[in-house]
Design an enzyme around this catalytic site. Structure first.
Site: not given
Ligand code: APR
Ligand code: PHB
Length: 392
Positions: A72, A201, A293, A297, A385
Site C-alpha cells: 500500500h 480511517y 490498534p 503498531k 505510520y
C-alpha cells in the site's frame, strides 16, 4: 533440558526471535502454552511496516508474504464527508506498508520452525522463571502433563500481555504506565471484495470506523463501540448500516456488503512496562507494551524489539561483548514511547469520546485539517505510520 536462550511464547515475537537466533547459530527453545491450531487461528491486525517486511525477508520467512502481501502506498483519511489521500512514498522518500495478516505471519514462522528448528513445543506452559538475576536462570514448565525444567543462559518473555514474565520483575524495579480508552472496537471479517484500494480511517459523526482488508476477496472492518459492547447486539445489517453512515462522503463511493464470517469486540489500552530487562530476563512485544490498534503498531513493535535483541545476542555470541544487550531496554523503550505517542494521538484524533464536547471536536477537526493542508504535518503522520527507524 538446556539451551542458550529460553523463549516463552510462540506469538510473532517469540517465533521471529527464534528464527533470527537460529540463523546466527544461537540455540534456543520456544515454549508455547496453546495448541498450534489456536496460535494459527487468532485474528489480529495486518499492517506490516517496511522494516517488518525487510526483517521477515532477511530471515527467509517472506516467500508467501512476497506473493500474497498487498503493498500500500498510503492511507485515506475521511472526515467532514470528504476523503483525503496521504501518499507515503511521496512524503517519506519512498516508503510503503504491506497488508498481510499477522495470523499468516505466524503460520509462515511456525511452518519454518517445525521444518528447520529450533525446537518449538506446543501445549508447553511456563509456570515460573527462577533466578533471573543469576547466570543460569531456569524456566519451570508443564508439557504433556509432566513438569520439566529448561536451564538457560538467558530467558526471554515473549508471552504477551497475560504472560508470566513481566510479573517476575521485582515490584520495586518494574514500573508500569497505563492508559485506558473509553471505547472499544467491534471487528468483522466479511467475504466481500474491499471497497477501497487503501485503508480508510474515518472520523464519523457517531465515531470512528476503519476499512482494512485481508485479500482481494476478504474485507476487514472495524467500528468504534462503547466499552462492554456485546457483539450479539450487532446483527450484520446493523454493522453495515453503521459502517455506511461513518464512511459517508459527498460524492461517489459505495461500501460493498457481503456475508460476515467473524465478529468480536476488543478493548483498547496503552501500557508500557519499564525496564524491559532484569538480569538475564528480557521482555519483548506485548509482554512489555500494548498500544491501541489505531496506528497498527502492536506487531511492528514486537518485531523491532526482537530485531534489537537478536543483534545483541549475536554481538555477544561473536565478540563476547554484551554492550548492545546492556542497552536493550533503553534502545527499545525510546521507540516504544514514540509508537505509544503516535497510537494515542491517532486514537484521540479519530474517536468520539462518550463525554464528547464541542471544544474537543473542534480540536479533532483542526488536527485532521492540518494534516491534510500541510505537507510537513502529513509527512509526520506518514513517517510514524510507515515506521520510525530501528535504533541500531
Ligand atoms: N507459557 C507459554 N506460552 C505462553 C504463556 C506461558 N505461561 N503465556 C502466554 N503464552 C503465549 C500465548 O499463548 C501467545 O501465543 O505467548 C504468546 C504471546 O503472543 P502474542 O500475544 O501474539 O504477543 P507477541 O508475540 O508479543 O505479539 C505482538 O502484536 O498485533 C499485536 O497484540 C498483537 O499479538 C500481537 C502482538
Ligand atoms: C487490520 O487490518 O486488522 C488493521 C489495519 C490497520 C489498523 C488496525 C488493524 O490500524
Amino acid at each position: 533440558m538446556r539451551t542458550t536462550v529460553g523463549i516463552i511464547g510462540g506469538g510473532p515475537a517469540g517465533l521471529l526471535l527464534a528464527r533470527l537466533l537460529h540463523r546466527t547459530g544461537i540455540d534456543c527453545v520456544v515454549l508455547e502454552r496453546r495448541t498450534r491450531a489456536h496460535v494459527e487461528g487468532r485474528q489480529r491486525a495486518g499492517m506490516l511496516e517496511q522494516g517488518t517486511v525487510d526483517a521477515l525477508r532477511e530471515c527467509g520467512a517472506a516467500e508467501r508474504l512476497d506473493t500474497e502481501g498487498m503493498v500500500h502506498h498510503g492511507i485515506e483519511l475521511r472526515f467532514d464527508r470528504e476523503r483525503h489521500h496521504i501518499d507515503f512514498p511521496v512524503l517519506t522518500g519512498g516508503r510503503t506498508v504491506t497488508i498481510y495478516a499477522q495470523t499468516e505471519v505466524v503460520k509462515d514462522l511456525v511452518a519454518l520452525q517445525l521444518a528447520e528448528g529450533p525446537p518449538l513445543l506446543f501445549e508447553a506452559e511456563a509456570l515460573a522463571i527462577e533466578r533471573p538475576e543469576s547466570e543460569n536462570p531456569l524456566v519451570r514448565f508443564v508439557h504433556e502433563g509432566r513438569e520439566e525444567s529448561l536451564h538457560c543462559d538467558w530467558v526471554v518473555g515473549c508471552d504477551g500481555f497475560h504472560g508470566i514474565a513481566r510479573g517476575t520483575f521485582p515490584a520495586a524495579l518494574g514500573r508500569t504506565h497505563e492508559h485506558r480508552y473509553p471505547y472499544s472496537w467491534l471487528g468483522v471479517l466479511a467475504d466481500v471484495a474491499p471497497s477501497c484500494e487503501e485503508l480508510i480511517y474515518a472520523r464519523g459523526e457517531n465515531g470512528f470506523a476503519l476499512h482494512s482488508m485481508r485479500s482481494p476477496r476478504v474485507s476487514r472492518l472495524y467500528l468504534q463501540v462503547p466499552n462492554g459492547t456485546d457483539p450479539g447486539d450487532w446483527p450484520d445489517d446493523r454493522v453495515w448500516d453503521e459502517l455506511d453512515a461513518r464512511f459517508a462522503i459527498d460524492g461517489d463511493w459505495t461500501l460493498r456488503r457481503g456475508p460476515i464470517t467473524a465478529k468480536s469486540v476488543t478493548g483498547m489500552r496503552s501500557h508500557v512496562h519499564e525496564p524491559m530487562r532484569h538480569g538475564r530476563l528480557l521482555l519483548a512485544g506485548d509482554a512489555a507494551h500494548i498500544v491501541p490498534p489505531t496506528g497498527a503498531k502492536g506487531l511492528n513493535l514486537a518485531v523491532s524489539d526482537v530485531r534489537v535483541m537478536a543483534r545483541g545476542f549475536t554481538q555477544l555470541h561473536l565478540t563476547g561483548s554484551s554492550q548492545l544487550l546492556d542497552r536493550y531496554s533503553e534502545l527499545c523503550l525510546e521507540r516504544v514511547w514514540q509508537a505509544t505517542r503516535f497510537s494515542y494521538d491517532m486514537t484521540r484524533m479519530l474517536h468520539t469520546r462518550p463525554d464528547r464536547d464541542a471544544f474537543e471536536e473542534h480540536l479533532q477537526l483542526a488536527r485532521l485539517r492540518r494534516i491534510t493542508a500541510s505537507r510537513p504535518a502529513a509527512a509526520e503522520l506518514a513517517a510514524n505510520y510507515t515506521g520510525l527507524p530501528i535504533p541500531l
